[in-house]
Write a protein that holds these residues in place. Structure first.
Motif, PDB file in Angstrom:
ATOM      1  N   LYS A 121     -23.401  -5.683 -13.813  1.00  0.00           N
ATOM      2  CA  LYS A 121     -22.014  -5.524 -14.240  1.00  0.00           C
ATOM      3  C   LYS A 121     -21.095  -5.816 -13.057  1.00  0.00           C
ATOM      4  O   LYS A 121     -21.524  -5.823 -11.894  1.00  0.00           O
ATOM      5  N   ASP A 122     -19.845  -6.048 -13.337  1.00  0.00           N
ATOM      6  CA  ASP A 122     -18.870  -6.237 -12.263  1.00  0.00           C
ATOM      7  C   ASP A 122     -18.610  -4.910 -11.554  1.00  0.00           C
ATOM      8  O   ASP A 122     -18.621  -3.837 -12.168  1.00  0.00           O
ATOM      9  N   MET A 123     -18.369  -5.018 -10.264  1.00  0.00           N
ATOM     10  CA  MET A 123     -17.965  -3.851  -9.480  1.00  0.00           C
ATOM     11  C   MET A 123     -16.546  -3.446  -9.841  1.00  0.00           C
ATOM     12  O   MET A 123     -15.671  -4.287 -10.051  1.00  0.00           O
ATOM     13  N   CYS A 124     -16.311  -2.148  -9.906  1.00  0.00           N
ATOM     14  CA  CYS A 124     -14.949  -1.630 -10.057  1.00  0.00           C
ATOM     15  C   CYS A 124     -14.863  -0.304  -9.314  1.00  0.00           C
ATOM     16  O   CYS A 124     -15.546   0.658  -9.671  1.00  0.00           O
ATOM     17  N   LEU A 125     -14.033  -0.269  -8.275  1.00  0.00           N
ATOM     18  CA  LEU A 125     -13.854   0.949  -7.483  1.00  0.00           C
ATOM     19  C   LEU A 125     -12.456   1.534  -7.674  1.00  0.00           C
ATOM     20  O   LEU A 125     -11.956   2.266  -6.819  1.00  0.00           O
ATOM     21  N   ALA A 126     -11.845   1.241  -8.815  1.00  0.00           N
ATOM     22  CA  ALA A 126     -10.481   1.725  -9.068  1.00  0.00           C
ATOM     23  C   ALA A 126     -10.409   3.244  -9.150  1.00  0.00           C
ATOM     24  O   ALA A 126      -9.344   3.831  -8.923  1.00  0.00           O
ATOM     25  N   GLN A 127     -11.527   3.886  -9.466  1.00  0.00           N
ATOM     26  CA  GLN A 127     -11.539   5.349  -9.529  1.00  0.00           C
ATOM     27  C   GLN A 127     -12.022   5.988  -8.225  1.00  0.00           C
ATOM     28  O   GLN A 127     -12.330   7.175  -8.190  1.00  0.00           O
ATOM     29  N   HIS A 128     -12.071   5.191  -7.154  1.00  0.00           N
ATOM     30  CA  HIS A 128     -12.496   5.700  -5.837  1.00  0.00           C
ATOM     31  C   HIS A 128     -11.463   5.390  -4.751  1.00  0.00           C
ATOM     32  O   HIS A 128     -11.790   5.426  -3.567  1.00  0.00           O
ATOM     33  N   ILE A 129     -10.236   5.102  -5.140  1.00  0.00           N
ATOM     34  CA  ILE A 129      -9.228   4.691  -4.163  1.00  0.00           C
ATOM     35  C   ILE A 129      -8.988   5.769  -3.108  1.00  0.00           C
ATOM     36  O   ILE A 129      -8.887   5.478  -1.908  1.00  0.00           O
ATOM     37  N   THR A 130      -8.899   7.010  -3.523  1.00  0.00           N
ATOM     38  CA  THR A 130      -8.627   8.073  -2.540  1.00  0.00           C
ATOM     39  C   THR A 130      -9.770   8.201  -1.537  1.00  0.00           C
ATOM     40  O   THR A 130      -9.536   8.476  -0.351  1.00  0.00           O
ATOM     41  N   GLU A 131     -11.007   8.005  -1.978  1.00  0.00           N
ATOM     42  CA  GLU A 131     -12.143   8.023  -1.049  1.00  0.00           C
ATOM     43  C   GLU A 131     -12.076   6.830  -0.107  1.00  0.00           C
ATOM     44  O   GLU A 131     -12.321   6.956   1.107  1.00  0.00           O
ATOM     45  N   ILE A 132     -11.747   5.676  -0.653  1.00  0.00           N
ATOM     46  CA  ILE A 132     -11.690   4.460   0.148  1.00  0.00           C
ATOM     47  C   ILE A 132     -10.625   4.573   1.236  1.00  0.00           C
ATOM     48  O   ILE A 132     -10.830   4.135   2.376  1.00  0.00           O
ATOM     49  N   LEU A 133      -9.492   5.197   0.899  1.00  0.00           N
ATOM     50  CA  LEU A 133      -8.417   5.328   1.887  1.00  0.00           C
ATOM     51  C   LEU A 133      -8.819   6.201   3.067  1.00  0.00           C
ATOM     52  O   LEU A 133      -8.198   6.127   4.132  1.00  0.00           O
ATOM     53  N   SER A 134      -9.855   7.003   2.894  1.00  0.00           N
ATOM     54  CA  SER A 134     -10.322   7.854   3.998  1.00  0.00           C
ATOM     55  C   SER A 134     -11.342   7.145   4.884  1.00  0.00           C
ATOM     56  O   SER A 134     -11.755   7.696   5.909  1.00  0.00           O
ATOM     57  N   LEU A 135     -11.756   5.942   4.517  1.00  0.00           N
ATOM     58  CA  LEU A 135     -12.827   5.259   5.241  1.00  0.00           C
ATOM     59  C   LEU A 135     -12.335   4.492   6.458  1.00  0.00           C
ATOM     60  O   LEU A 135     -13.130   4.109   7.317  1.00  0.00           O
ATOM     61  N   GLY A 136     -11.047   4.199   6.516  1.00  0.00           N
ATOM     62  CA  GLY A 136     -10.518   3.481   7.667  1.00  0.00           C
ATOM     63  C   GLY A 136     -10.743   1.979   7.638  1.00  0.00           C
ATOM     64  O   GLY A 136     -10.641   1.316   8.676  1.00  0.00           O
ATOM     65  N   VAL A 137     -11.061   1.408   6.477  1.00  0.00           N
ATOM     66  CA  VAL A 137     -11.243  -0.041   6.404  1.00  0.00           C
ATOM     67  C   VAL A 137      -9.883  -0.725   6.442  1.00  0.00           C
ATOM     68  O   VAL A 137      -8.862  -0.136   6.080  1.00  0.00           O
ATOM     69  N   ASN A 138      -9.876  -1.985   6.855  1.00  0.00           N
ATOM     70  CA  ASN A 138      -8.611  -2.697   7.050  1.00  0.00           C
ATOM     71  C   ASN A 138      -8.161  -3.496   5.840  1.00  0.00           C
ATOM     72  O   ASN A 138      -6.972  -3.802   5.703  1.00  0.00           O
ATOM     73  N   ALA A 139      -9.104  -3.890   4.988  1.00  0.00           N
ATOM     74  CA  ALA A 139      -8.728  -4.737   3.861  1.00  0.00           C
ATOM     75  C   ALA A 139      -9.626  -4.468   2.672  1.00  0.00           C
ATOM     76  O   ALA A 139     -10.821  -4.185   2.818  1.00  0.00           O
ATOM     77  N   LEU A 140      -9.030  -4.576   1.481  1.00  0.00           N
ATOM     78  CA  LEU A 140      -9.739  -4.388   0.216  1.00  0.00           C
ATOM     79  C   LEU A 140      -9.661  -5.703  -0.559  1.00  0.00           C
ATOM     80  O   LEU A 140      -8.582  -6.236  -0.782  1.00  0.00           O
ATOM     81  N   LYS A 141     -10.816  -6.189  -0.981  1.00  0.00           N
ATOM     82  CA  LYS A 141     -10.910  -7.542  -1.515  1.00  0.00           C
ATOM     83  C   LYS A 141     -11.286  -7.551  -2.990  1.00  0.00           C
ATOM     84  O   LYS A 141     -12.201  -6.853  -3.413  1.00  0.00           O
ATOM     85  N   ILE A 142     -10.590  -8.368  -3.740  1.00  0.00           N
ATOM     86  CA  ILE A 142     -10.878  -8.584  -5.156  1.00  0.00           C
ATOM     87  C   ILE A 142     -11.606  -9.918  -5.290  1.00  0.00           C
ATOM     88  O   ILE A 142     -11.142 -10.940  -4.771  1.00  0.00           O
ATOM     89  N   GLU A 143     -12.743  -9.920  -5.964  1.00  0.00           N
ATOM     90  CA  GLU A 143     -13.471 -11.165  -6.235  1.00  0.00           C
ATOM     91  C   GLU A 143     -12.841 -11.856  -7.439  1.00  0.00           C
ATOM     92  O   GLU A 143     -12.299 -11.200  -8.313  1.00  0.00           O
ATOM     93  N   GLY A 144     -12.923 -13.205  -7.510  1.00  0.00           N
ATOM     94  CA  GLY A 144     -12.418 -13.846  -8.716  1.00  0.00           C
ATOM     95  C   GLY A 144     -11.805 -15.212  -8.560  1.00  0.00           C
ATOM     96  O   GLY A 144     -10.853 -15.540  -9.271  1.00  0.00           O
ATOM     97  N   ARG A 145     -12.339 -16.048  -7.673  1.00  0.00           N
ATOM     98  CA  ARG A 145     -11.748 -17.381  -7.520  1.00  0.00           C
ATOM     99  C   ARG A 145     -12.079 -18.317  -8.682  1.00  0.00           C
ATOM    100  O   ARG A 145     -11.548 -19.416  -8.756  1.00  0.00           O
ATOM    101  N   MET A 146     -12.958 -17.886  -9.575  1.00  0.00           N
ATOM    102  CA  MET A 146     -13.242 -18.676 -10.776  1.00  0.00           C
ATOM    103  C   MET A 146     -12.484 -18.146 -11.988  1.00  0.00           C
ATOM    104  O   MET A 146     -12.621 -18.661 -13.091  1.00  0.00           O
ATOM    105  N   LYS A 147     -11.678 -17.105 -11.788  1.00  0.00           N
ATOM    106  CA  LYS A 147     -10.969 -16.470 -12.892  1.00  0.00           C
ATOM    107  C   LYS A 147      -9.581 -17.082 -13.079  1.00  0.00           C
ATOM    108  O   LYS A 147      -9.012 -17.672 -12.171  1.00  0.00           O
ATOM    109  N   PRO A 148      -8.981 -16.910 -14.287  1.00  0.00           N
ATOM    110  CA  PRO A 148      -7.656 -17.479 -14.569  1.00  0.00           C
ATOM    111  C   PRO A 148      -6.531 -16.649 -13.938  1.00  0.00           C
ATOM    112  O   PRO A 148      -6.742 -15.514 -13.488  1.00  0.00           O
ATOM    113  N   PRO A 149      -5.297 -17.200 -13.928  1.00  0.00           N
ATOM    114  CA  PRO A 149      -4.155 -16.476 -13.345  1.00  0.00           C
ATOM    115  C   PRO A 149      -3.924 -15.104 -13.977  1.00  0.00           C
ATOM    116  O   PRO A 149      -3.538 -14.155 -13.272  1.00  0.00           O
TER     117      PRO A 149
END
Length: 671
Positions: A212-240
């Motif tokens: 299945k596709d990854m979805c971390l939309a319900q983990h944003i508050t956890e992610i903000l505590s990790l100290g990462v610099n960028a969050l990336k969305i996959e989808g260069r084959m997807k439509p606008p």
């Protein structure tokens, strides 16, 4: 308040890039027609590139250009020409690169460019980032298979980190898939994947490789505590529409520092899903529930979604000065950039002077521009007057000047230097036969080899042999080592040194740092397809490397490298247990005891073996057979996997006698 991580959105076309900008992306990533991992995306023509860079400069959106494929030697000059053209005209904010040899050559020719290590570069841990630092990378994209605690290990690693938060995933470890290449001739490492993981196979689950596709939309508050610099969305084959919907939702979640609601999750699923989403890697719950396909119901749901892409406006502050008998003046400020414009002279009103509200109203009407007035301040003399047409012209000219200033104000961040200048590893590899162990040690094979490769994580197999064959044993580190595994691996390496073993083999450049005091050899999984990368890995500490089967034996001769002349080559290495999806896992006590057969629609059978930390390796259905070909590599490799000891002896004999195959085989890149 802590700075939010950058939101990075995909752009497979100019229309998708516009959708990403409108959705609130801080940065976009896109490819030129060559050398990117989405060769089937529309990508960008020269005219569209110019529009793309102008639009991003205007909106303050960073531009990341993807050059994230493996290159053959003949492609280096064209690839560097592409970079030269981009540098001359646009100076992208960063380049996303997989091939370490290309990264080194780019840095040598263009020292101030910014490099991001692609997820295809197989970054699984924070302890081994030295190669990327020495090559001048500013950022690494962490493998999608990493869990929350493993991502947290990167929080103080001294280099920027980026993680995927949404989109399609390969079941194979990032950068490690050869399945499409070796069975279909379309290389995933070169942007041409045929997606065999999405096809049906026999077993309990008819689609045992389709995540299945990854979805971390319900983990944003956890992610903000990790100290990462960028969050990336996959989808260069997807439509606008997809790009806009997903980007705008994550923009909202980040700005509001919250997790997605049930309603927002339903919207995401309606936009695109494969029987729902998974967060299995992030949470560490790597179960069969991670797998799914794009069903007819999913497609019907997506067709019902109506997306209206709203134009994104750029907030600016406006200050107007209207003094009688002087030229009217307007100042616009946006993102630290200031633009000035002067208009007609202000006169004394004969009848009704301009009120402050009149001026604010006129200057706020920015509808046909990319701007919106965040604030309007007015300094006007009592009784000041000018025609509405003159006030409108002042506003238009001011906006045009601000646009020019924003386009010219874009600056790229400073980049770390290339510091890879160490001497090559001492000496050269002893020429002769190299054998990778199959299921059990085979002393006939050990005696015939100058290097006999055995798995480090199975000391019960190699320790009894170390006293007698210590000068021939080469212990292979697991293909993926996460930060939580490092202590165990370091202990095993120390025990190997105590027994007299002097050679180790790494399948990931991050693992070189663990192997001080050993002769370090690089395995085929280092994805070496050109001499530049072979030289780079030697500078990083490898005494010799094994050329990728995606290249031919001529490269091994050119670089004095090893080359596989026999073997059912590993096609995929998975962190999830595929065996569970096919027939049920029996390796709870020892994952190395677990095996299964993956059978496709043609009846071809691909054997799967369990491995370290319950990973799986899927092997090709037929072996590479070059035993009857002229050997031009100093170190031919027999790569055993599922063969019995008797079969190994037969292959060894066939190698010595230059025997032609009597079974179905592949010649790989050596036809």
């Amino acid at each position: 308040m802590k700075k939010l991580p950058e939101l990075l959105a995909p752009a497979g076309s100019l229309e998708c890039l516009k959708a990403a900008v409108c959705g609130g992306a801080d940065a976009v990533y896109f490819g030129v027609p060559q050398f990117n991992a989405r060769m089937k995306a529309k990508n960008f023509t020269p005219d569209e590139l110019e529009q793309a860079f102008e639009l991003c400069a205007l909106y303050g959106v960073k531009t990341n250009v993807t050059l994230n494929t493996l290159l053959y030697g003949r492609e280096f000059a064209p690839a560097l020409d592409v970079v030269a053209g981009l540098e001359e005209k646009y100076r992208p904010d960063a380049y996303i690169v997989q091939d370490l040899g290309l990264a080194r050559e780019m840095k040598k020719r263009f020292p101030d460019i910014v490099l991001h290590a692609s997820t295809q570069a197989e970054v699984h841990n924070a302890f081994g980032l030295e190669p990327f630092v020495r090559l001048g990378f500013s950022r690494v994209v962490v493998a999608r298979e990493a869990a929350l605690d493993e991502i947290f290990a990167f929080s103080d690693c001294g280099i920027e980190t980026e993680i995927f938060i949404h989109g399609a995933m390969c079941v194979c470890q990032s950068g490690g898939c050869l399945m499409s290449s070796l069975i279909g001739g379309r290389s995933g490492n070169r942007g041409e994947c045929a997606y065999p993981c999405r096809l049906p196979y026999k077993g309990k689950n008819n689609y045992p490789l389709s995540l299945k596709d990854m979805c971390l939309a319900q983990h944003i508050t956890e992610i903000l505590s990790l100290g990462v610099n960028a969050l990336k969305i996959e989808g260069r084959m997807k439509p606008p529409s997809y790009v806009y919907e997903v980007t705008s939702l994550y923009r909202r979640l980040l700005d509001e520092r919250r997790n997605a609601t049930a309603g927002e999750m339903s919207r995401l699923q309606a936009v695109f899903s494969r029987s729902g989403f998974t967060d299995g890697y992030f949470t560490g719950r790597r179960t069969p529930s991670m797998f799914g396909i794009r069903s007819d119901a999913d497609k019907e749901q997506s067709r019902a979604v109506v997306t209206e892409i709203e134009q994104r406006k750029i907030p600016c502050d406006i200050k107007a000065e209207l003094h009688v008998d002087s030229a009217a003046r307007i100042t616009l400020t946006c993102r630290g950039v200031t633009a000035f414009s002067e208009g007609d002279s202000v006169t004394k009103a004969q009848n009704r002077p301009l009120s402050e509200n009149d001026i604010v109203s006129r200057l706020s009407k920015l509808g046909n521009t990319p701007f919106e007035a965040q604030s309007v301040a007015v300094l006007a003399d009592s009784g000041a007057y000018m025609p509405v047409s003159s006030l409108n012209a002042l506003r238009r000219n001011g906006c045009a000047e601000l646009e020019r200033q924003l386009l010219s104000a874009r600056r790229r961040e400073a980049a770390p230097p290339l510091t890879l200048a160490a001497a090559e590893a001492d000496g050269t590899a002893l020429p002769g036969l190299v054998i990778r162990m199959g299921q059990k040690p085979n002393e006939d094979c050990i005696a015939a080899a100058v290097r006999y490769e055995m798995p480090l994580e199975r000391p019960s197999l190699w320790k009894p042999l170390a006293g007698k064959y210590g000068d021939r044993l080469c212990l292979v580190l697991p293909r993926t080592v996460y930060d939580g595994d490092a202590k165990e691996i370091i202990k095993l390496i120390s025990e190997a040194k105590e027994t007299g073993v002097s050679m180790v083999c790494v399948e990931n450049p991050e693992h070189i740092s663990l192997c001080g005091g050993f002769d370090v050899y690089g395995g085929m999984c280092l994805n070496v397809t050109n001499s530049f990368t072979a030289d780079t890995l030697r500078l990083l500490g490898c005494k010799q490397i094994t050329v990728s089967p995606e290249a031919n034996m001529a490269l091994a001769r050119e670089t004095e490298s090893a080359y596989i002349v026999y073997g059912k080559l590993p096609l995929m290495h998975t962190r999830t247990c595929i065996i569970t999806n096919i027939c049920g896992c029996i390796g709870r006590k020892d994952p190395h005891d677990c095996r299964a057969l993956l059978t496709d629609r043609t009846g071809a059978g691909f054997e799967i073996l369990g491995g370290y930390r319950h990973t799986n390796t899927i092997y090709n259905s037929v072996p590479l057979w070059l035993l009857d070909k002229p050997v031009t590599t100093p170190n031919p490799v027999l790569y055993f996997s599922t063969e019995t000891p008797d079969e190994e002896r037969e292959i060894l004999s066939a190698y010595r006698k230059k025997k032609k195959p009597e079974i179905p085989v592949t010649r790989g890149k050596n036809n």
